[in-house]
Write a protein that holds these residues in place. Structure first.
Motif, PDB file in Angstrom:
ATOM      1  N   ASN A  46       2.736   1.954   5.967  1.00  0.00           N
ATOM      2  CA  ASN A  46       1.996   1.312   7.747  1.00  0.00           C
ATOM      3  C   ASN A  46       1.447   1.888   9.044  1.00  0.00           C
ATOM      4  OD1 ASN A  46       2.570  -0.788   6.410  1.00  0.00           O
ATOM      5  ND2 ASN A  46       4.444  -1.119   6.937  1.00  0.00           N
ATOM      6  N   LYS A  51      -2.513  -1.110   3.668  1.00  0.00           N
ATOM      7  CA  LYS A  51      -1.302  -2.353   3.781  1.00  0.00           C
ATOM      8  C   LYS A  51      -0.059  -2.066   2.342  1.00  0.00           C
ATOM      9  CE  LYS A  51      -3.667  -5.620   6.619  1.00  0.00           C
ATOM     10  NZ  LYS A  51      -4.921  -6.798   6.710  1.00  0.00           N
ATOM     11  N   SER A  52      -0.403  -1.221   1.688  1.00  0.00           N
ATOM     12  CA  SER A  52      -0.375  -1.012   0.175  1.00  0.00           C
ATOM     13  C   SER A  52       0.563   0.067   0.158  1.00  0.00           C
ATOM     14  CB  SER A  52      -0.336  -1.601  -1.094  1.00  0.00           C
ATOM     15  OG  SER A  52      -1.989  -0.488  -0.791  1.00  0.00           O
TER      16      SER A  52
END
Length: 91
Positions: A46, A51-52
């Motif tokens: 992050n 996002k992953s």
């Protein structure tokens, strides 16, 4: 004598196994620093705008051809508040 790009490419030889080991050492070093600072893979992802955790998890574990770019290393050093040279302190 002017040397061409092809000339330099022919002079460079490396062992692909050694290269994979090098990338894995960098990934493991980043993992150790990250864990020491109490930051999860998701938190670091992050901080980098992802996002992953796929890049962080993959590069730290040496999964397939996933590796950190120079831009990633720069951003990770800023996120972890360490000098980028610490990622190469594994010998």
């Amino acid at each position: 004598m002017k040397k061409t790009l092809e000339h330099f490419q022919q002079e460079i030889e490396y062992d692909s196994t050694e290269m994979r080991a090098f990338f894995l050492c960098v990934g493991r070093r980043i993992q150790a620093i990250r864990k020491k600072k109490g930051i999860s893979q998701l938190e670091l992802s992050n901080m980098l705008g992802f996002k992953s955790t796929s890049l962080i998890a993959g590069a730290e574990s040496g999964y397939h051809n996933i590796k950190f770019s120079l831009e990633h290393l720069y951003k990770i050093s800023k996120a972890l508040n360490v000098s980028i040279k610490e990622f190469f302190d594994f010998e």
